[in-house]
Design a protein around this motif. Sequence first.
Motif, PDB file in Angstrom:
ATOM      1  N   PRO A 293       1.099  -1.504  -0.118  1.00 36.25           N
ATOM      2  CA  PRO A 293       0.019   0.102   0.276  1.00 36.25           C
ATOM      3  C   PRO A 293       0.497   1.189   0.346  1.00 36.25           C
ATOM      4  CG  PRO A 293      -0.947  -1.900   2.108  1.00 36.25           C
ATOM      5  CD  PRO A 293       1.000  -1.722   0.990  1.00 36.25           C
ATOM      6  N   ARG A 294       0.187   2.477   0.247  1.00 34.86           N
ATOM      7  CA  ARG A 294       0.983   4.188  -0.295  1.00 34.86           C
ATOM      8  C   ARG A 294       0.928   4.101   1.638  1.00 34.86           C
ATOM      9  NH1 ARG A 294      -1.162   7.391  -5.065  1.00 34.86           N
ATOM     10  NH2 ARG A 294      -1.015   5.756  -6.712  1.00 34.86           N
ATOM     11  N   TRP A 295       2.310   4.057   2.062  1.00 30.81           N
ATOM     12  CA  TRP A 295       2.236   4.475   3.481  1.00 30.81           C
ATOM     13  C   TRP A 295       2.419   5.301   3.827  1.00 30.81           C
ATOM     14  CZ3 TRP A 295       1.514  -0.281   4.675  1.00 30.81           C
ATOM     15  CH2 TRP A 295       1.932  -1.622   4.376  1.00 30.81           C
ATOM     16  N   THR A 296       1.595   5.812   4.597  1.00 33.01           N
ATOM     17  CA  THR A 296       1.509   7.436   4.851  1.00 33.01           C
ATOM     18  C   THR A 296       2.633   7.542   5.434  1.00 33.01           C
ATOM     19  OG1 THR A 296       0.602   6.891   7.266  1.00 33.01           O
ATOM     20  CG2 THR A 296      -1.064   7.319   5.147  1.00 33.01           C
ATOM     21  N   PRO A 297       3.401   8.733   5.399  1.00 31.59           N
ATOM     22  CA  PRO A 297       4.561   8.942   6.229  1.00 31.59           C
ATOM     23  C   PRO A 297       4.234   8.968   8.136  1.00 31.59           C
ATOM     24  CG  PRO A 297       4.044  11.535   5.368  1.00 31.59           C
ATOM     25  CD  PRO A 297       2.928  10.065   5.009  1.00 31.59           C
ATOM     26  N   ASP A 298       3.493   8.906   8.324  1.00 27.78           N
ATOM     27  CA  ASP A 298       3.807   8.371   9.713  1.00 27.78           C
ATOM     28  C   ASP A 298       4.143   6.772  10.084  1.00 27.78           C
ATOM     29  OD1 ASP A 298       3.115  10.629  10.870  1.00 27.78           O
ATOM     30  OD2 ASP A 298       0.742   9.830  10.543  1.00 27.78           O
ATOM     31  N   ILE A 299       3.803   5.674   9.278  1.00 27.08           N
ATOM     32  CA  ILE A 299       3.855   4.813   9.071  1.00 27.08           C
ATOM     33  C   ILE A 299       5.238   4.375   8.553  1.00 27.08           C
ATOM     34  CG2 ILE A 299       3.640   2.529   7.530  1.00 27.08           C
ATOM     35  CD1 ILE A 299       0.644   3.028   7.874  1.00 27.08           C
ATOM     36  N   THR A 300       5.677   5.138   7.379  1.00 29.81           N
ATOM     37  CA  THR A 300       7.482   5.234   6.940  1.00 29.81           C
ATOM     38  C   THR A 300       8.131   5.431   8.218  1.00 29.81           C
ATOM     39  OG1 THR A 300       6.478   5.584   4.247  1.00 29.81           O
ATOM     40  CG2 THR A 300       8.646   5.756   5.000  1.00 29.81           C
ATOM     41  N   HIS A 301       8.176   6.683   8.390  1.00 27.76           N
ATOM     42  CA  HIS A 301       8.811   7.145   9.781  1.00 27.76           C
ATOM     43  C   HIS A 301       8.937   6.120  11.112  1.00 27.76           C
ATOM     44  CE1 HIS A 301      10.550   9.868   6.726  1.00 27.76           C
ATOM     45  NE2 HIS A 301       9.407  10.256   6.414  1.00 27.76           N
ATOM     46  N   SER A 302       7.816   5.480  11.745  1.00 31.49           N
ATOM     47  CA  SER A 302       7.528   5.214  12.830  1.00 31.49           C
ATOM     48  C   SER A 302       8.977   3.651  13.124  1.00 31.49           C
ATOM     49  CB  SER A 302       6.505   4.858  13.110  1.00 31.49           C
ATOM     50  OG  SER A 302       6.267   3.205  12.037  1.00 31.49           O
ATOM     51  N   ARG A 303       9.568   3.933  14.264  1.00 36.66           N
ATOM     52  CA  ARG A 303      10.293   2.857  14.722  1.00 36.66           C
ATOM     53  C   ARG A 303       9.604   0.617  14.428  1.00 36.66           C
ATOM     54  NH1 ARG A 303      14.325   4.765  19.223  1.00 36.66           N
ATOM     55  NH2 ARG A 303      15.087   2.254  18.340  1.00 36.66           N
ATOM     56  N   THR A 304       8.220   1.280  14.997  1.00 43.30           N
ATOM     57  CA  THR A 304       7.820   0.168  15.539  1.00 43.30           C
ATOM     58  C   THR A 304       6.071   0.251  14.920  1.00 43.30           C
ATOM     59  OG1 THR A 304       6.985   0.892  17.918  1.00 43.30           O
ATOM     60  CG2 THR A 304       8.883   0.106  17.530  1.00 43.30           C
ATOM     61  N   TRP A 305       5.719  -0.804  14.527  1.00 42.85           N
ATOM     62  CA  TRP A 305       4.088  -0.788  14.294  1.00 42.85           C
ATOM     63  C   TRP A 305       3.792  -2.402  14.125  1.00 42.85           C
ATOM     64  CZ3 TRP A 305       3.732  -1.173   8.738  1.00 42.85           C
ATOM     65  CH2 TRP A 305       4.863  -1.927   7.551  1.00 42.85           C
ATOM     66  N   PHE A 306       2.877  -2.930  14.997  1.00 40.71           N
ATOM     67  CA  PHE A 306       1.750  -3.980  15.527  1.00 40.71           C
ATOM     68  C   PHE A 306       0.800  -3.811  14.683  1.00 40.71           C
ATOM     69  CE2 PHE A 306       0.808  -0.782  18.345  1.00 40.71           C
ATOM     70  CZ  PHE A 306      -0.280  -1.441  18.719  1.00 40.71           C
ATOM     71  N   GLY A 307      -0.268  -4.987  15.009  1.00 42.76           N
ATOM     72  CA  GLY A 307      -1.459  -5.360  14.147  1.00 42.76           C
ATOM     73  C   GLY A 307      -1.685  -7.142  14.331  1.00 42.76           C
ATOM     74  N   SER A 308      -2.588  -7.230  13.428  1.00 45.31           N
ATOM     75  CA  SER A 308      -3.502  -8.726  13.638  1.00 45.31           C
ATOM     76  C   SER A 308      -5.138  -8.828  11.858  1.00 45.31           C
ATOM     77  CB  SER A 308      -3.963  -8.591  14.778  1.00 45.31           C
ATOM     78  OG  SER A 308      -4.943  -9.845  14.705  1.00 45.31           O
ATOM     79  N   SER A 309      -4.784  -9.621  12.180  1.00 46.31           N
ATOM     80  CA  SER A 309      -5.805 -10.106  10.657  1.00 46.31           C
ATOM     81  C   SER A 309      -7.159 -10.147  11.199  1.00 46.31           C
ATOM     82  CB  SER A 309      -5.665 -11.408  10.479  1.00 46.31           C
ATOM     83  OG  SER A 309      -6.604 -11.345   9.491  1.00 46.31           O
ATOM     84  N   VAL A 310      -8.151  -8.939  10.843  1.00 42.21           N
ATOM     85  CA  VAL A 310      -9.736  -8.760  11.005  1.00 42.21           C
ATOM     86  C   VAL A 310      -9.976  -9.422   9.802  1.00 42.21           C
ATOM     87  CG1 VAL A 310      -9.315  -6.659  11.897  1.00 42.21           C
ATOM     88  CG2 VAL A 310      -9.327  -6.854   9.844  1.00 42.21           C
TER      89      VAL A 310
END
Length: 533
Positions: free
Chosen positions: A306-323
């Motif tokens: 996907p076209r990542w937003t700047p917040d996603i691109t520059h963040s050090r961590t991320w997490f999530g799950s399947s819905v």
Amino acid sequence: MTLQPLTPVNCAGLLQPGFSLLQLDGEVLLFGQKGWPKRSCPTGMFSVRFKCGEMKLRAISFSNDSCYLPPLRCPAVCRLDPYDGLPESYLIHGGRTPNNEISSSLYVLTTDSRGCNRKLTLCCKEKELVGEVPGARYGHTMSVVHSHGKTACVLFGGRSYMPAGERTTESWNSVVDRPPQVFLFDLEFGCCSAHALPALTDGQSFHLALAREDCVYLIGGHSVASDSRPPRLFRLRVELLQGSPLLSCETLTTGMSISSAIINRTGRAHNYIILGGYQSDSQKRMECSAVSVNESGIHFEPLESPRWTPDITHSRTWFGSSVGEGSILLAVPTEGRPSQADMHYFYKVSFPTEEEAREEEGTQGCSQDSTEYDDSTPLEDSEELYFGREPHELEDSDDGRVDNYNEEDEEDESQAGYWIKCCLGCQVDPNIWEPYYSTELHRPAMIFCSRGEGGHWVHAQCMDLSETLLLRLSQGSKRYFCLDHGGLPHQEMTPPRQVQPLKLTPMKVKDRKTPPTIKMSPAKKLFLRRLFE
């Protein structure tokens, strides 16, 4: 492939790293939330709803015969499709609580019933395991295999605290990888067996596991000992023979260097999408991969991200799950921005499923005369009809109110702890608990036992404490031992010195008038006394 920002409505504080999302009976359930809500949701499980770019939670209740399910983070979660007349269910093993306690229990989560307003009620049972039972761990995987008409569960990986004999003051809370053993247990009787395979030499955690028939593919993972993410890929084959099972493991060359990734299913076939994860401690994996598992093996293909937003691109961590099929909930920390009230940004990543891809191909290939039948889709009794209205708007609703979660009702877990964790002889049933002391409102009164591994909370009722003694012990910042760690409760800290209160004398009023006194000698007093006599 789309990336939709989401606005959490009074629930941003609940979704923390390590949570899980389960798809049961057509609903998305949040499990492993932040802490123990007071009034909104005593079970700690929520139904997640997405509507018009907003994300809302609704409390989920358990049946009366259910056991207590602690909020576990990074557990091994495995879905069981209906078989042998049994309903669809989820297996939940291990995990880490917000109090940093690691579990070794196995829970079976099923649907109990639905009310007249379609409100879901779950049933949770703890499965007793016998034999070579796997120890407490988190960050591991659990998969279901089918072989020779039998069904079994395969557990591998994970990490836990160092053994008690190897701990020191500096490494008391250090974690290590569990030994590279494969645990196989029967779902009907709970019999466990441990197997050591030559190909599995190192432990690994936060890897991916994909199962098809009698094979389980283990992808990536992180090793604590080497602090690395080697591009590993193992194919584990399990044959459930009549006597004892036969396990074999093969190392494949098309591995992937990744950990803590999100796996999403895109259809009924064994096709998946891998999103997120880390390539190293300081580098996220921004690419997406399509994975297909068939009779010939496993195949990886790069997929457009996907076209990542700047917040996603520059963040050090991320997490999530399947819905659900083709949808992933992604969370990114706000990185301490004072203008942002919530702790995380939330996004919903949507991928085209197999059915949607076939519909698009059919729409493009048909003529203009046939498109009029595809303009409208017949309405069905799905969640869209129910989630479009609140429960009190339904004709047969028996709620009378909306069970939305309110973040203001959440207690601080660092100060309160979990009241269900108690001594070995605890007699308090969380399902039928009633207040024992007059000072209790939402949960039993407790004291904190400072002895043991990190300490734990103990019910004052189980220690036969009177309410007067409980009130006296709860004053100040003292800690006590429970009956299992030192007999009668006594304080660990030296009591403060008793300071005698100052004796206060009343102050004289400045302008107060006093009657005048006449000074006279004894002779004059005698003369006046005789005169008036």
